[in-house]
Design a protein around this motif. Structure first.
Motif, PDB file in Angstrom:
ATOM      1  N   ARG A   1       1.231  -1.316   0.195  1.00  0.00           N
ATOM      2  CA  ARG A   1       0.233  -0.190   0.268  1.00  0.00           C
ATOM      3  C   ARG A   1       0.472   1.263   0.262  1.00  0.00           C
ATOM      4  N   PRO A   2       0.371   1.894  -1.048  1.00  0.00           N
ATOM      5  CA  PRO A   2       0.859   3.533  -1.118  1.00  0.00           C
ATOM      6  C   PRO A   2       1.495   4.392   0.818  1.00  0.00           C
ATOM      7  N   GLY A   3       2.467   4.811   0.778  1.00  0.00           N
ATOM      8  CA  GLY A   3       2.039   5.639   2.284  1.00  0.00           C
ATOM      9  C   GLY A   3       2.218   4.924   3.720  1.00  0.00           C
ATOM     10  N   HIS A   4       2.326   3.328   3.549  1.00  0.00           N
ATOM     11  CA  HIS A   4       2.934   2.263   4.041  1.00  0.00           C
ATOM     12  C   HIS A   4       3.993   2.001   4.578  1.00  0.00           C
ATOM     13  N   VAL A   5       4.478   1.822   6.057  1.00  0.00           N
ATOM     14  CA  VAL A   5       5.613   1.050   6.288  1.00  0.00           C
ATOM     15  C   VAL A   5       5.653  -0.405   6.707  1.00  0.00           C
ATOM     16  N   TYR A   6       6.299  -0.978   6.064  1.00  0.00           N
ATOM     17  CA  TYR A   6       6.033  -2.733   6.828  1.00  0.00           C
ATOM     18  C   TYR A   6       8.024  -2.922   7.093  1.00  0.00           C
ATOM     19  N   LEU A   7       7.754  -3.237   7.903  1.00  0.00           N
ATOM     20  CA  LEU A   7       8.681  -3.645   9.001  1.00  0.00           C
ATOM     21  C   LEU A   7       8.777  -5.778   8.550  1.00  0.00           C
TER      22      LEU A   7
ATOM     23  N   ALA B   1      17.527   8.110  14.935  1.00  0.00           N
ATOM     24  CA  ALA B   1      16.775   8.836  14.198  1.00  0.00           C
ATOM     25  C   ALA B   1      16.382   9.638  13.083  1.00  0.00           C
ATOM     26  N   GLU B   2      17.310   9.350  12.450  1.00  0.00           N
ATOM     27  CA  GLU B   2      17.372  10.026  11.193  1.00  0.00           C
ATOM     28  C   GLU B   2      16.999   8.936  10.308  1.00  0.00           C
ATOM     29  N   ILE B   3      17.209   7.287  10.758  1.00  0.00           N
ATOM     30  CA  ILE B   3      16.492   6.322  10.263  1.00  0.00           C
ATOM     31  C   ILE B   3      14.627   6.122   9.988  1.00  0.00           C
ATOM     32  N   GLY B   4      14.761   6.577  10.804  1.00  0.00           N
ATOM     33  CA  GLY B   4      12.999   7.016  11.296  1.00  0.00           C
ATOM     34  C   GLY B   4      12.380   7.747  10.131  1.00  0.00           C
ATOM     35  N   ALA B   5      13.824   8.806  10.651  1.00  0.00           N
ATOM     36  CA  ALA B   5      12.640  10.243   9.955  1.00  0.00           C
ATOM     37  C   ALA B   5      12.794  10.242   8.189  1.00  0.00           C
ATOM     38  N   LEU B   6      14.354   8.465   7.825  1.00  0.00           N
ATOM     39  CA  LEU B   6      13.782   8.377   6.647  1.00  0.00           C
ATOM     40  C   LEU B   6      13.157   7.566   6.206  1.00  0.00           C
ATOM     41  N   MET B   7      12.133   7.314   6.850  1.00  0.00           N
ATOM     42  CA  MET B   7      10.473   6.018   6.603  1.00  0.00           C
ATOM     43  C   MET B   7       9.935   7.468   6.120  1.00  0.00           C
ATOM     44  N   VAL B   8       9.811   8.032   7.744  1.00  0.00           N
ATOM     45  CA  VAL B   8       8.822   8.343   7.864  1.00  0.00           C
ATOM     46  C   VAL B   8       8.137   9.497   5.772  1.00  0.00           C
ATOM     47  N   ARG B   9       9.363   9.936   5.637  1.00  0.00           N
ATOM     48  CA  ARG B   9       9.679  10.560   4.703  1.00  0.00           C
ATOM     49  C   ARG B   9       9.239  10.176   3.046  1.00  0.00           C
ATOM     50  N   LEU B  10      10.219   9.132   2.852  1.00  0.00           N
ATOM     51  CA  LEU B  10       9.777   7.952   2.224  1.00  0.00           C
ATOM     52  C   LEU B  10       8.425   7.859   1.673  1.00  0.00           C
ATOM     53  N   ALA B  11       7.590   7.776   3.279  1.00  0.00           N
ATOM     54  CA  ALA B  11       6.037   7.060   3.064  1.00  0.00           C
ATOM     55  C   ALA B  11       5.380   8.138   2.569  1.00  0.00           C
TER      56      ALA B  11
ATOM     57  N   GLN C   1       6.539  10.409   0.509  1.00  0.00           N
ATOM     58  CA  GLN C   1       6.332  10.808  -0.414  1.00  0.00           C
ATOM     59  C   GLN C   1       4.949   9.866  -1.243  1.00  0.00           C
ATOM     60  N   GLY C   2       4.675   9.391  -0.716  1.00  0.00           N
ATOM     61  CA  GLY C   2       2.965   8.242  -1.142  1.00  0.00           C
ATOM     62  C   GLY C   2       4.055   6.681  -1.958  1.00  0.00           C
ATOM     63  N   LYS C   3       5.026   7.086  -1.280  1.00  0.00           N
ATOM     64  CA  LYS C   3       5.882   5.471  -1.611  1.00  0.00           C
ATOM     65  C   LYS C   3       5.621   4.396  -0.870  1.00  0.00           C
ATOM     66  N   SER C   4       5.343   3.034  -0.688  1.00  0.00           N
ATOM     67  CA  SER C   4       5.354   1.681  -0.023  1.00  0.00           C
ATOM     68  C   SER C   4       6.844   1.412   0.405  1.00  0.00           C
ATOM     69  N   VAL C   5       6.992   1.033   1.469  1.00  0.00           N
ATOM     70  CA  VAL C   5       8.185   0.906   2.243  1.00  0.00           C
ATOM     71  C   VAL C   5       8.439   0.308   2.713  1.00  0.00           C
ATOM     72  N   VAL C   6       9.486  -0.613   2.850  1.00  0.00           N
ATOM     73  CA  VAL C   6       9.712  -2.155   3.273  1.00  0.00           C
ATOM     74  C   VAL C   6      10.640  -1.910   3.974  1.00  0.00           C
ATOM     75  N   ARG C   7      10.805  -1.639   5.668  1.00  0.00           N
ATOM     76  CA  ARG C   7      12.120  -1.279   6.436  1.00  0.00           C
ATOM     77  C   ARG C   7      12.627  -2.891   6.624  1.00  0.00           C
ATOM     78  N   LEU C   8      13.625  -3.595   6.071  1.00  0.00           N
ATOM     79  CA  LEU C   8      13.929  -4.410   5.947  1.00  0.00           C
ATOM     80  C   LEU C   8      14.965  -4.710   7.392  1.00  0.00           C
TER      81      LEU C   8
ATOM     82  N   MET D   1       2.040   7.866  10.309  1.00  0.00           N
ATOM     83  CA  MET D   1       2.082   6.433   9.321  1.00  0.00           C
ATOM     84  C   MET D   1       1.992   5.447   9.835  1.00  0.00           C
ATOM     85  N   PRO D   2       0.893   4.807   9.071  1.00  0.00           N
ATOM     86  CA  PRO D   2       0.287   3.079   8.757  1.00  0.00           C
ATOM     87  C   PRO D   2       1.766   2.061   8.899  1.00  0.00           C
ATOM     88  N   ALA D   3       2.062   0.779   9.948  1.00  0.00           N
ATOM     89  CA  ALA D   3       3.250  -0.003   9.845  1.00  0.00           C
ATOM     90  C   ALA D   3       2.079  -1.473  10.390  1.00  0.00           C
ATOM     91  N   THR D   4       3.123  -2.035   9.464  1.00  0.00           N
ATOM     92  CA  THR D   4       2.940  -3.270   9.683  1.00  0.00           C
ATOM     93  C   THR D   4       4.173  -4.065   9.211  1.00  0.00           C
TER      94      THR D   4
END
Length: 297
Positions: A43-49, A109-119, A121-128, A151-154
């Motif tokens: 899903r766009p704008g969603h972060v998957y851990l 803190a920068e990792i968190g900010a990066l995930m938020v910024r990418l999401a 932007q409407g991107k689907s983000v996998v934090r691997l 930001m929504p997360a799974t």
């Protein structure tokens, strides 16, 4: 464009072929048109851990593999195996935020900010993250950053290093005749308030698994012996579990510091303490699994 060598092609194609073969049921005795049920697209704008497991791409969950193929951006750690990274689409957006002992290339803190910024932007983000993101993976801090930004997360669990190391050595983590309890412990002893409660950890009816403890082996062995475990109490070290360069040492609390000094192991390494380790030498699965990973070298 320079042509890829045969070895380079195999490096990319073999993990993909192994993954594709798992998305279909065996054809013999089954309807060949059926396939394993998989979820919807990212899903766009969603972060998957997502947990990457211990390095072997075949130990990924189907959900993790699907998300890696679909995500717009992947933010990944140092402990993610090469076979897993080879599954990422060519040309996909990647962000390396790996951490090594004593050196954080990207502050948390920068990792968190990066995930938020990418999401945003409407991107689907996998934090691997290597292993399971919920086991000593600082997932809580990242969930907090996403929650503050609304930001929504799974969460997608992965095979943690303890399970992988025990399986590769052909032993269970618990066994009715050896351990009725299992405890995961971070071996980072240099924190506020000092050392663990060794007396509470020195039990004969449980298995202890220490994470991030390669440099603390002397302290672990000494602390458990002083708290009452016998000198011959079994301990096992497994480095790079499930990967081609997997290595292990099996010994006792008394002799393991000397063994490790004579035969140093690389990081990441998990430490397993408990009588269940006695099963290593007697386990046919141990011989088979160790031979398997030796053949991959």
């Amino acid at each position: 464009m320079r042509a890829l060598s045969k070895s380079q092609l195999l490096k990319w194609c073999n993990p993909l072929a192994r993954l594709a073969s798992r998305f279909e049921l065996p054809r013999s005795g089954r309807d060949a048109s059926r396939s394993l049920p998989l979820g919807d697209d990212c899903r766009p704008g969603h972060v998957y851990l997502v947990g990457a497991g211990s390095g072997d791409a075949e130990l990924l969950t189907l959900k993790a593999a699907r998300l890696l193929q679909q995500a717009d951006a992947v933010v990944y750690d140092r402990l993610v195996g090469d076979d897993v990274l080879a599954l990422l689409p060519v040309g996909g957006e990647r962000h390396y935020v790996g951490k090594a002992k004593g050196h954080h290339s990207v502050p948390q803190a920068e990792i968190g900010a990066l995930m938020v910024r990418l999401a945003r932007q409407g991107k689907s983000v996998v934090r691997l993250k290597g292993g399971d993101p919920a086991v000593f993976g600082r997932m809580g801090e990242e969930l907090d950053a996403l929650a503050i930004a609304q930001m929504p997360a799974t969460i997608v669990p992965g095979i943690t290093a303890a399970s992988s190391a025990a399986a590769c050595m052909g032993i269970p983590l618990t066994d009715r005749g050896h351990a009725q309890q299992l405890r995961f412990v971070t071996a980072q002893l240099c924190r506020e308030d000092g050392t663990p409660d060794w007396a509470a950890l020195a039990r004969r009816d449980e298995t202890l698994v220490f994470y991030m403890g390669l440099s603390k082996v002397d302290a672990i062995c000494a602390g458990l012996r002083e708290a009452g475990l016998p000198d011959d109490w079994p301990i096992m070290l497994v480095a790079n579990a499930s990967q081609p360069d997997q290595r292990s040492l099996v010994g006792s609390l008394a002799d393991m510091p000397g063994r490790l000094a004579a035969e140093p192991l690389p990081s990441p390494c998990v430490i397993v303490v408990g009588s269940v380790v006695k099963r290593v030498e007697a386990s046919p699965a141990s011989v088979a699994n160790q031979a398997r990973y030796a053949c991959q070298r």
